[in-house]
Design a protein around this motif. Structure first.
Motif, PDB file in Angstrom:
ATOM      1  N   LEU A  41       0.857  -1.182   0.000  1.00  0.00           N
ATOM      2  CA  LEU A  41       0.000   0.000   0.000  1.00  0.00           C
ATOM      3  C   LEU A  41       0.897   1.236   0.000  1.00  0.00           C
ATOM      4  O   LEU A  41       1.898   1.286   0.714  1.00  0.00           O
ATOM      5  CB  LEU A  41      -0.874  -0.015   1.255  1.00  0.00           C
ATOM      6  N   SER A  42       0.548   2.222  -0.804  1.00  0.00           N
ATOM      7  CA  SER A  42       1.386   3.417  -0.883  1.00  0.00           C
ATOM      8  C   SER A  42       0.742   4.580  -0.144  1.00  0.00           C
ATOM      9  O   SER A  42      -0.470   4.626   0.030  1.00  0.00           O
ATOM     10  CB  SER A  42       1.626   3.802  -2.343  1.00  0.00           C
ATOM     11  N   PHE A  43       1.571   5.511   0.274  1.00  0.00           N
ATOM     12  CA  PHE A  43       1.103   6.739   0.891  1.00  0.00           C
ATOM     13  C   PHE A  43       1.265   7.843  -0.144  1.00  0.00           C
ATOM     14  O   PHE A  43       2.361   8.084  -0.647  1.00  0.00           O
ATOM     15  CB  PHE A  43       1.921   7.065   2.149  1.00  0.00           C
ATOM     16  N   GLY A  44       0.149   8.525  -0.487  1.00  0.00           N
ATOM     17  CA  GLY A  44       0.201   9.505  -1.572  1.00  0.00           C
ATOM     18  C   GLY A  44      -0.492  10.799  -1.266  1.00  0.00           C
ATOM     19  O   GLY A  44      -0.677  11.179  -0.108  1.00  0.00           O
ATOM     20  N   THR A  45      -0.952  11.459  -2.336  1.00  0.00           N
ATOM     21  CA  THR A  45      -1.480  12.822  -2.226  1.00  0.00           C
ATOM     22  C   THR A  45      -2.726  12.914  -1.350  1.00  0.00           C
ATOM     23  O   THR A  45      -2.925  13.922  -0.680  1.00  0.00           O
ATOM     24  CB  THR A  45      -1.820  13.374  -3.622  1.00  0.00           C
ATOM     25  N   GLN A 159      -4.406  19.853   3.954  1.00  0.00           N
ATOM     26  CA  GLN A 159      -3.751  18.574   3.704  1.00  0.00           C
ATOM     27  C   GLN A 159      -2.266  18.804   3.430  1.00  0.00           C
ATOM     28  O   GLN A 159      -1.892  19.771   2.766  1.00  0.00           O
ATOM     29  CB  GLN A 159      -4.411  17.868   2.513  1.00  0.00           C
ATOM     30  N   ILE A 160      -1.426  17.932   3.962  1.00  0.00           N
ATOM     31  CA  ILE A 160       0.024  18.145   3.868  1.00  0.00           C
ATOM     32  C   ILE A 160       0.467  18.320   2.421  1.00  0.00           C
ATOM     33  O   ILE A 160      -0.116  17.743   1.503  1.00  0.00           O
ATOM     34  CB  ILE A 160       0.808  17.006   4.544  1.00  0.00           C
ATOM     35  N   ASN A 161       1.506  19.139   2.231  1.00  0.00           N
ATOM     36  CA  ASN A 161       1.941  19.477   0.886  1.00  0.00           C
ATOM     37  C   ASN A 161       2.758  18.351   0.248  1.00  0.00           C
ATOM     38  O   ASN A 161       3.071  17.348   0.888  1.00  0.00           O
ATOM     39  CB  ASN A 161       2.715  20.801   0.884  1.00  0.00           C
ATOM     40  N   LYS A 162       3.106  18.551  -1.008  1.00  0.00           N
ATOM     41  CA  LYS A 162       3.762  17.489  -1.769  1.00  0.00           C
ATOM     42  C   LYS A 162       5.110  17.109  -1.172  1.00  0.00           C
ATOM     43  O   LYS A 162       5.465  15.927  -1.109  1.00  0.00           O
ATOM     44  CB  LYS A 162       3.935  17.923  -3.224  1.00  0.00           C
ATOM     45  N   ASP A 163       5.871  18.102  -0.715  1.00  0.00           N
ATOM     46  CA  ASP A 163       7.181  17.815  -0.130  1.00  0.00           C
ATOM     47  C   ASP A 163       7.042  16.937   1.113  1.00  0.00           C
ATOM     48  O   ASP A 163       7.776  15.955   1.290  1.00  0.00           O
ATOM     49  CB  ASP A 163       7.893  19.126   0.230  1.00  0.00           C
ATOM     50  N   GLU A 164       6.068  17.279   1.984  1.00  0.00           N
ATOM     51  CA  GLU A 164       5.830  16.475   3.187  1.00  0.00           C
ATOM     52  C   GLU A 164       5.356  15.074   2.808  1.00  0.00           C
ATOM     53  O   GLU A 164       5.785  14.075   3.401  1.00  0.00           O
ATOM     54  CB  GLU A 164       4.795  17.162   4.074  1.00  0.00           C
ATOM     55  N   GLN A 165       4.464  15.004   1.817  1.00  0.00           N
ATOM     56  CA  GLN A 165       3.974  13.702   1.357  1.00  0.00           C
ATOM     57  C   GLN A 165       5.116  12.817   0.884  1.00  0.00           C
ATOM     58  O   GLN A 165       5.201  11.631   1.237  1.00  0.00           O
ATOM     59  CB  GLN A 165       2.974  13.896   0.206  1.00  0.00           C
ATOM     60  N   GLU A 166       6.011  13.395   0.088  1.00  0.00           N
ATOM     61  CA  GLU A 166       7.102  12.612  -0.474  1.00  0.00           C
ATOM     62  C   GLU A 166       8.075  12.147   0.610  1.00  0.00           C
ATOM     63  O   GLU A 166       8.559  11.011   0.564  1.00  0.00           O
ATOM     64  CB  GLU A 166       7.832  13.440  -1.540  1.00  0.00           C
ATOM     65  N   GLN A 167       8.346  13.025   1.579  1.00  0.00           N
ATOM     66  CA  GLN A 167       9.272  12.640   2.642  1.00  0.00           C
ATOM     67  C   GLN A 167       8.683  11.538   3.528  1.00  0.00           C
ATOM     68  O   GLN A 167       9.365  10.569   3.873  1.00  0.00           O
ATOM     69  CB  GLN A 167       9.633  13.866   3.484  1.00  0.00           C
ATOM     70  N   ILE A 168       7.400  11.690   3.886  1.00  0.00           N
ATOM     71  CA  ILE A 168       6.743  10.663   4.709  1.00  0.00           C
ATOM     72  C   ILE A 168       6.628   9.357   3.918  1.00  0.00           C
ATOM     73  O   ILE A 168       6.838   8.266   4.454  1.00  0.00           O
ATOM     74  CB  ILE A 168       5.365  11.142   5.197  1.00  0.00           C
ATOM     75  N   THR A 357      -6.698  19.492  -8.853  1.00  0.00           N
ATOM     76  CA  THR A 357      -7.741  18.875  -8.034  1.00  0.00           C
ATOM     77  C   THR A 357      -7.240  18.598  -6.624  1.00  0.00           C
ATOM     78  O   THR A 357      -6.042  18.432  -6.385  1.00  0.00           O
ATOM     79  CB  THR A 357      -8.205  17.555  -8.661  1.00  0.00           C
ATOM     80  N   GLY A 358      -8.174  18.514  -5.688  1.00  0.00           N
ATOM     81  CA  GLY A 358      -7.847  18.159  -4.311  1.00  0.00           C
ATOM     82  C   GLY A 358      -7.643  19.382  -3.443  1.00  0.00           C
ATOM     83  O   GLY A 358      -7.149  20.426  -3.883  1.00  0.00           O
ATOM     84  N   PHE A 359      -8.023  19.231  -2.184  1.00  0.00           N
ATOM     85  CA  PHE A 359      -7.997  20.390  -1.293  1.00  0.00           C
ATOM     86  C   PHE A 359      -6.625  20.708  -0.720  1.00  0.00           C
ATOM     87  O   PHE A 359      -6.475  21.710  -0.031  1.00  0.00           O
ATOM     88  CB  PHE A 359      -9.055  20.248  -0.185  1.00  0.00           C
ATOM     89  N   MET A 360      -5.623  19.903  -1.018  1.00  0.00           N
ATOM     90  CA  MET A 360      -4.266  20.348  -0.715  1.00  0.00           C
ATOM     91  C   MET A 360      -3.963  21.568  -1.581  1.00  0.00           C
ATOM     92  O   MET A 360      -3.472  22.597  -1.103  1.00  0.00           O
ATOM     93  CB  MET A 360      -3.256  19.230  -0.978  1.00  0.00           C
TER      94      MET A 360
END
Length: 541
Positions: A41-45, A159-168, A357-360
């Protein structure tokens, strides 16, 4: 793939300390082992979402604790110290929330844990109220009962930004779920965890009261989800009479009367319609299980008519823009929402900003604009999939205050012997009629995501020249063209009064189609159906 699945399965079976899970693992069939352990399972946007089964592919105690540990490691890296944890009414949501909190608590992170289920807007509110670094919402939103998931918000309630998403996500991919779960499954929460609930609802719904009785009949359904307490409290504070379908009133993760609890679709209103017809209601409102989105039906000329997400957006925009006198007033929406909102904003001399799209993306742009122009310049932030923000200083979709606003507008119109449909007709007479259709193609199987992306890649190589014998005059490829937005994998096509967009979903193997046709109602609707059929035929070649 089979050998890899069996190897990972054996590792789980031989190393898990929880005897109940070990027993469940032993009972898996060979086919379940192959499919449940085929991928991770992946963690994404949009966070993490999946079916609630054992295995690396799914949402379960091990993958939930893995994400919690990944967040802990990221927080230690960034010197972050506190987290709000909230959950919806789904099966296992409470258990997953407590497990998530245990991982945080054991790692000396300050935890604000909701004692009972609560809506996503309340999670966001509590995150900002307590100055927490992150907010965790255990929910699968509008998916069916087999799903669950996790959303992560930052300290601003976005919602956490792309940089935070990628690091997590990177930490998540390197974290061992067995070791993490074994470390906490018997752990008990310490005094470092504070429990939340009633005061947060009171504070969230706090506003000037108007208890003058309103002459409008409302059916409201929380679809067995989290919205009941907050929505009914707001309606009561504002003098509204409302009725809730008995079978959908109480919290339940089974969703027996609404297997797919998505207020975008009319099927979610089956129970509400029975009650509405019985009491002769003027309006029906549904919130999804985590109450961040709403759907609306209206009684007009003896029939109940379902409004689309875009149509509710038009109504909110027209109403709020008329009320707002700020010279910098603005609306934020997404590139896949109806282009009719462009004409509405232009007529009101309002600024319109479009994001991905998306509320981030939407929430971040809203926050930046309120910082630039002030809170009073804010009018509306919305996406076509029934997500709306109608309060300033709040940056994620909120079905609770959106429900109240729909009722206020409907009640004012009733005093003029009008309905929301009458207002919609007035909007179309001013700005022109637009048919909007949303549809999708779902891909099945182990390589479903690859199949979906291959279709989009093929569109880039073999560009369509016509649609319904109309020349395609403009193509915007959001993955390569200079749109001023972050690159993303979707394509927009223009052909005279037709615009359509093809976009892969960010959470599931589903290719989404957004279609907009302008013209008189009958011809636009007929054209739209023909165009949709042709688009799907082209995509399925």
């Amino acid at each position: 793939m089979k050998k890899t699945s069996e190897r990972v399965y054996s590792y789980w079976l031989n190393n898990i300390l929880d005897k109940k899970i070990k027993k469940q693992l032993k009972n898996l069939t060979k086919q379940q082992i192959i499919s449940n352990f085929a991928n991770c399972l992946s963690f994404g946007t949009a966070g993490m979402r999946g079916t609630m089964e054992l295995g690396t592919n799914n949402i379960n105690k091990l993958t939930v604790s893995k994400l919690a540990q990944s967040l802990v490691l990221y927080m230690k890296q960034e010197n972050k110290k506190s987290v709000v944890v909230c959950f919806d009414t789904r099966k296992n949501s409470r258990m997953f929330a407590k497990l998530f909190a245990k991982v945080l608590d054991k790692n000396k992170i300050k935890v604000y844990l909701f004692k009972n289920f609560a809506p996503t807007p309340l999670c966001v509110f509590a995150t900002t109220k307590y100055g927490a670094d992150f907010g965790i919402m255990i929910t699968a939103s509008h998916n069916n009962k087999t799903y669950n998931g996790i959303k992560i918000y930052g300290s601003l309630g976005i919602q956490i930004n792309k940089d935070e998403q990628e690091q997590i996500s990177k930490i998540f991919d390197e974290t061992n779920e067995i070791e993490t779960y074994n470390d906490v499954y018997k752990y008990k929460l310490s005094k470092n965890t504070k429990f939340l609930l009633k005061k947060e609802i009171d504070d969230f719904t706090k506003q000037p009261k108007d208890k003058n009785k309103k002459n409008i009949k409302i059916v409201y359904t929380p679809l067995n989800g989290t919205g009941k307490r907050a929505v009914t409290k707001l309606l009561q504070q504002n003098g509204f009479n409302f009725y809730i379908p008995t079978k959908q009133k109480n919290a339940s993760g089974e969703f027996k009367t609404c297997p797919y609890p998505n207020p975008e679709f009319i099927e979610a209103f089956s129970e509400s319609l029975v009650v509405a017809k019985k009491i002769d209601a003027d309006i029906i409102i549904a919130t999804d299980p985590d109450a961040d989105r709403i759907g609306v039906m209206v009684k007009h000329n003896k029939d109940y008519i379902k409004l689309s997400g875009n149509e509710v957006g038009y109504i909110f925009a027209e109403y709020l823009l008329n009320k707002n006198t700020n010279k910098n007033k603005f609306i934020v929406t997404s590139v896949v929402s109806s282009p009719l909102i462009d004409d509405i904003c232009q007529k009101h001399d309002a600024k319109l900003y479009k994001t991905l799209t998306g509320f981030m993306s939407l929430g971040t742009k809203d926050y930046e604009l309120q910082k630039k122009y002030g809170k009073d310049a804010f009018c509306l932030c919305f996406e076509e999939s029934c997500g709306y923000v109608v309060k300033n200083s709040y940056f994620d979709k909120d079905g609770i205050f959106a429900s109240l606003l729909v009722c206020k507008i409907a009640e004012k119109l009733k005093k003029q012997n009008k309905t929301l449909i009458d207002l919609l007709k007035e909007i179309y007479s001013k700005y022109g009629y637009m048919t909007t259709i949303g549809d999708s193609i779902k891909f099945e199987g182990v390589n479903s995501l690859q199949k979906m992306n291959d279709v989009v890649d093929n569109l880039r190589i073999n560009k369509p020249q016509k649609i319904l014998d109309k020349d395609i005059t403009k193509i915007i490829d959001y993955s390569t063209d200079d749109t001023g937005l972050e690159k993303q994998n979707f394509i927009e096509y223009h052909a005279k009064d037709i615009i359509f967009i093809i976009r892969p979903s960010g959470t599931e193997p589903k290719l989404k189609i957004y279609l907009f046709v302008k013209g008189d109602k009958n011809s636009a609707t007929t054209t739209a159906q023909k165009v949709l059929e042709e688009i799907k035929a082209k995509l399925l070649i």
